[in-house]
Motif scaffolding. Structure first.
Motif, PDB file in Angstrom:
ATOM      1  N   UNK A  73       0.672  -0.788   0.173  1.00 33.90           N
ATOM      2  CA  UNK A  73      -0.051   0.072   0.029  1.00 33.90           C
ATOM      3  C   UNK A  73       0.526   0.848  -0.317  1.00 33.90           C
ATOM      4  N   UNK A  74       1.791   1.493   0.942  1.00 40.47           N
ATOM      5  CA  UNK A  74       3.002   2.292   0.919  1.00 40.47           C
ATOM      6  C   UNK A  74       3.454   2.908  -0.107  1.00 40.47           C
ATOM      7  N   UNK A  75       2.847   1.779  -1.149  1.00 42.50           N
ATOM      8  CA  UNK A  75       4.309   1.661  -2.573  1.00 42.50           C
ATOM      9  C   UNK A  75       2.856   2.186  -3.282  1.00 42.50           C
ATOM     10  N   UNK A  76       1.847   2.650  -3.652  1.00 42.70           N
ATOM     11  CA  UNK A  76       0.936   3.056  -4.005  1.00 42.70           C
ATOM     12  C   UNK A  76      -0.060   1.397  -4.544  1.00 42.70           C
ATOM     13  N   UNK A  77       0.040   0.702  -4.026  1.00 42.81           N
ATOM     14  CA  UNK A  77      -1.051  -0.397  -4.597  1.00 42.81           C
ATOM     15  C   UNK A  77      -2.190  -0.253  -3.533  1.00 42.81           C
ATOM     16  N   UNK A  78      -3.025   0.214  -3.849  1.00 48.37           N
ATOM     17  CA  UNK A  78      -4.522  -0.033  -3.571  1.00 48.37           C
ATOM     18  C   UNK A  78      -5.124  -1.730  -3.346  1.00 48.37           C
ATOM     19  N   UNK A  79      -5.424  -2.269  -2.360  1.00 54.02           N
ATOM     20  CA  UNK A  79      -6.620  -3.869  -2.941  1.00 54.02           C
ATOM     21  C   UNK A  79      -7.932  -2.994  -2.863  1.00 54.02           C
ATOM     22  N   UNK A  80      -8.972  -3.767  -3.932  1.00 54.31           N
ATOM     23  CA  UNK A  80     -10.575  -3.528  -3.549  1.00 54.31           C
ATOM     24  C   UNK A  80     -10.848  -4.865  -3.259  1.00 54.31           C
ATOM     25  N   UNK A  81      -9.882  -6.275  -2.320  1.00 53.26           N
ATOM     26  CA  UNK A  81     -10.353  -7.201  -2.316  1.00 53.26           C
ATOM     27  C   UNK A  81      -9.260  -7.919  -0.874  1.00 53.26           C
ATOM     28  N   UNK A  82     -10.087  -8.147  -0.070  1.00 50.79           N
ATOM     29  CA  UNK A  82      -8.845  -7.962   1.482  1.00 50.79           C
ATOM     30  C   UNK A  82      -9.179  -9.517   1.465  1.00 50.79           C
ATOM     31  N   UNK A  83      -8.274 -10.116   1.468  1.00 52.45           N
ATOM     32  CA  UNK A  83      -8.079 -12.153   2.019  1.00 52.45           C
ATOM     33  C   UNK A  83      -8.559 -12.570   3.480  1.00 52.45           C
ATOM     34  N   UNK A  84      -8.947 -14.032   3.545  1.00 50.93           N
ATOM     35  CA  UNK A  84      -9.456 -14.436   4.489  1.00 50.93           C
ATOM     36  C   UNK A  84      -7.961 -15.203   5.421  1.00 50.93           C
ATOM     37  N   UNK A  85      -7.263 -15.504   5.855  1.00 49.49           N
ATOM     38  CA  UNK A  85      -6.951 -16.671   5.867  1.00 49.49           C
ATOM     39  C   UNK A  85      -7.189 -17.846   7.659  1.00 49.49           C
ATOM     40  N   UNK A  86      -7.097 -19.022   6.790  1.00 50.11           N
ATOM     41  CA  UNK A  86      -7.205 -20.154   8.363  1.00 50.11           C
ATOM     42  C   UNK A  86      -6.046 -20.287   9.639  1.00 50.11           C
ATOM     43  N   UNK A  87      -6.641 -19.242  11.210  1.00 51.65           N
ATOM     44  CA  UNK A  87      -5.363 -18.992  11.609  1.00 51.65           C
ATOM     45  C   UNK A  87      -5.063 -20.874  12.485  1.00 51.65           C
ATOM     46  N   UNK A  88      -5.621 -21.601  11.744  1.00 51.44           N
ATOM     47  CA  UNK A  88      -5.486 -22.490  12.485  1.00 51.44           C
ATOM     48  C   UNK A  88      -4.999 -24.072  11.560  1.00 51.44           C
ATOM     49  N   UNK A  89      -4.307 -24.879  11.898  1.00 47.10           N
ATOM     50  CA  UNK A  89      -4.541 -25.649  11.043  1.00 47.10           C
ATOM     51  C   UNK A  89      -5.827 -27.342  12.008  1.00 47.10           C
ATOM     52  N   UNK A  90      -6.627 -27.099  10.994  1.00 50.39           N
ATOM     53  CA  UNK A  90      -7.871 -28.490  11.033  1.00 50.39           C
ATOM     54  C   UNK A  90      -8.715 -29.204   9.735  1.00 50.39           C
ATOM     55  N   UNK A  91      -9.676 -28.680  10.409  1.00 52.18           N
ATOM     56  CA  UNK A  91     -11.573 -29.460   9.249  1.00 52.18           C
ATOM     57  C   UNK A  91     -12.141 -28.520   8.751  1.00 52.18           C
ATOM     58  N   UNK A  92     -12.660 -28.535   8.123  1.00 53.48           N
ATOM     59  CA  UNK A  92     -14.109 -27.432   8.375  1.00 53.48           C
ATOM     60  C   UNK A  92     -15.249 -28.059   8.503  1.00 53.48           C
ATOM     61  N   UNK A  93     -15.331 -27.650   9.311  1.00 51.65           N
ATOM     62  CA  UNK A  93     -17.066 -28.356   9.759  1.00 51.65           C
ATOM     63  C   UNK A  93     -18.464 -27.677   9.586  1.00 51.65           C
ATOM     64  N   UNK A  94     -18.283 -26.365   9.275  1.00 53.95           N
ATOM     65  CA  UNK A  94     -18.914 -25.477   8.594  1.00 53.95           C
ATOM     66  C   UNK A  94     -18.512 -24.564   7.445  1.00 53.95           C
ATOM     67  N   UNK A  95     -19.990 -24.346   6.667  1.00 57.38           N
ATOM     68  CA  UNK A  95     -19.441 -23.376   5.251  1.00 57.38           C
ATOM     69  C   UNK A  95     -20.700 -22.741   5.391  1.00 57.38           C
ATOM     70  N   UNK A  96     -21.021 -21.418   5.964  1.00 53.93           N
ATOM     71  CA  UNK A  96     -22.245 -20.705   5.889  1.00 53.93           C
ATOM     72  C   UNK A  96     -22.213 -19.990   4.722  1.00 53.93           C
ATOM     73  N   UNK A  97     -21.349 -19.364   3.501  1.00 51.46           N
ATOM     74  CA  UNK A  97     -21.873 -19.025   3.074  1.00 51.46           C
ATOM     75  C   UNK A  97     -21.742 -18.920   1.301  1.00 51.46           C
ATOM     76  N   UNK A  98     -21.817 -18.462   0.054  1.00 46.05           N
ATOM     77  CA  UNK A  98     -21.534 -18.434  -1.381  1.00 46.05           C
ATOM     78  C   UNK A  98     -21.201 -17.284  -1.888  1.00 46.05           C
TER      79      UNK A  98
END
Length: 394
Positions: A187-212
């Motif tokens: 960003x300080x180099x002038x690159x503005x993002x129009x989308x942001x990422x979400x990351x997994x904070x732990x190792x594991x298995x997905x038990x619920x998916x509530x979106x699309x």
């Protein structure tokens, strides 16, 4: 006179008929009594029959089947091993590839969020960052002039206040953008993002998916749930009257609702609050981790209270026949004597005690050497059926 004569003749006829009937019965050969009972306590099966009947052998084990506390419960995970993933700021789901049951690693991208509102704080950051650089230079200049007694103290104080104010705003925006997973260096180099990422904070298995993809989610909405099943514990519900029997370190034996396999755990924590249902929660650490298990699985358990061990066997190894109970054990002596290549099993009458958690207590006469028995733990009723059929043929 005729009436008396006719009556006498009728009585004589009945007497002769009865006598003839008794002689006929005496002349009939006595029928042998038949019984469904096997004629021998030994049954022989071929290798193919052994395989088709899925015969399994086991041994008689020592288990604490008396003085135990029966409880129910579920498998659960500690709070630090169950994560709900939300977006820090509302937006549209641009992309995601997660499905329920998928394995994810710590730091793995789970979704991309998109919203025009993400652009404004980045613009504000760049603008304030530029102002901060100017104000820093101005403040440094005023400090130098103040040392040379060229400017007024008021001017220095005003420059410092403006610099500190903008610096605080830049720090706040930086923290906000970091929550949005915006790359500050880019960003300080002038690159503005129009989308942001979400990351997994732990190792594991997905038990619920509530979106699309394309769905709009608010900051309070849970998009995914991820569980680290490597740290499952058994959460048991114990009635108030049984709480005095519990101690940290007691062994727990349990089975899941969908299987007969016995698992073990150890009491780790005992709740200090009685619920409205007059129950207490206890937490037990599994003695052996199994990542195939899932949170929420129902279980039945026995908490051992340190009572004496008794000989026991898997309950399905015991068969009932004509009011008695039997075990089938491998009979090596008959096998060696016949030397015919088949497998021989002997049906042994046994007495049973308590039955708990798929195991049944066996009561033996003193001196019975059951320790070396190879017991049929699966397929015992198949052997009983073959033995009965063989007895009837004979």
């Amino acid at each position: 006179m005729n009436i008396i004569y006719k009556a006498s003749m009728l009585f004589l006829a009945v007497t002769l008929f009865t006598a003839c009937g008794d002689k006929a019965k005496e002349s009939e050969p006595a029928k042998e009594e038949t019984s469904a009972a096997p004629q021998s306590d030994i049954v022989e099966i071929t290798a193919q029959q052994f395989k088709s009947a899925a015969i399994e052998l086991g041994s008689i084990e020592s288990k604490a089947l008396s003085g135990t506390t029966k409880v129910n419960g579920i498998l659960d995970v500690p709070p630090q091993n169950l994560v709900s993933i939300s977006t820090p700021f509302g937006g549209f789901v641009k992309s995601t590839s997660l499905l329920q049951g998928m394995k994810v690693s710590k730091g793995q991208l789970v979704a991309m969020m998109q919203n025009p509102d993400y652009i404004q704080p980045q613009q504000d950051y760049i603008d304030l960052k530029s102002q901060l650089n100017y104000l820093k230079q101005d403040y440094d200049r005023q400090v130098q002039l103040s040392k040379e007694n060229i400017n007024a103290l008021k001017t220095l104080q005003k420059s410092k206040a403006e610099y500190e104010s903008v610096r605080a705003r830049v720090a706040g925006l930086r923290s906000k953008l970091q929550l949005m997973n915006v790359n500050i260096g880019s960003l300080e180099a002038g690159n503005i993002q129009n989308a942001i990422p979400l990351y997994s904070p732990i190792n594991g298995y997905v038990t619920q998916v509530n979106t699309n993809i394309g769905a709009f989610v608010n900051a309070e909405d849970v998009l995914f749930k991820i569980a680290d099943t490597g740290n499952l514990h058994a959460e048991l519900t114990v009635f108030e009257k049984d709480v005095p029997k519990l101690q940290i370190g007691q062994k727990v034996r349990f089975t899941l609702a969908n299987e007969s396999k016995e698992r073990t755990a150890t009491v780790a924590l005992i709740g200090r609050e009685i619920s409205a249902e007059r129950t207490v929660q206890i937490h037990c650490k599994l003695d052996k981790e199994d990542r195939t298990l899932l949170p929420g699985m129902y279980l039945k358990a026995l908490v051992e209270s340190g009572s004496s061990q008794v000989p026991s066997v898997v309950s399905k190894a015991i068969v009932e026949f004509e009011g008695s109970k039997y075990l089938f054990i491998e009979d090596d002596k008959t096998k060696d004597a016949k030397n015919d290549g088949g497998t021989h099993f002997k049906m042994v009458n046994v007495k049973t005690g308590v039955s708990e958690l798929n195991f049944t207590e066996l009561i033996f006469d003193e001196g019975t050497e059951y320790q070396s028995w190879k017991v049929v733990t699966n397929g015992a009723y198949d052997l009983l059926s073959k033995m009965k059929n063989s007895g009837e043929e004979e």
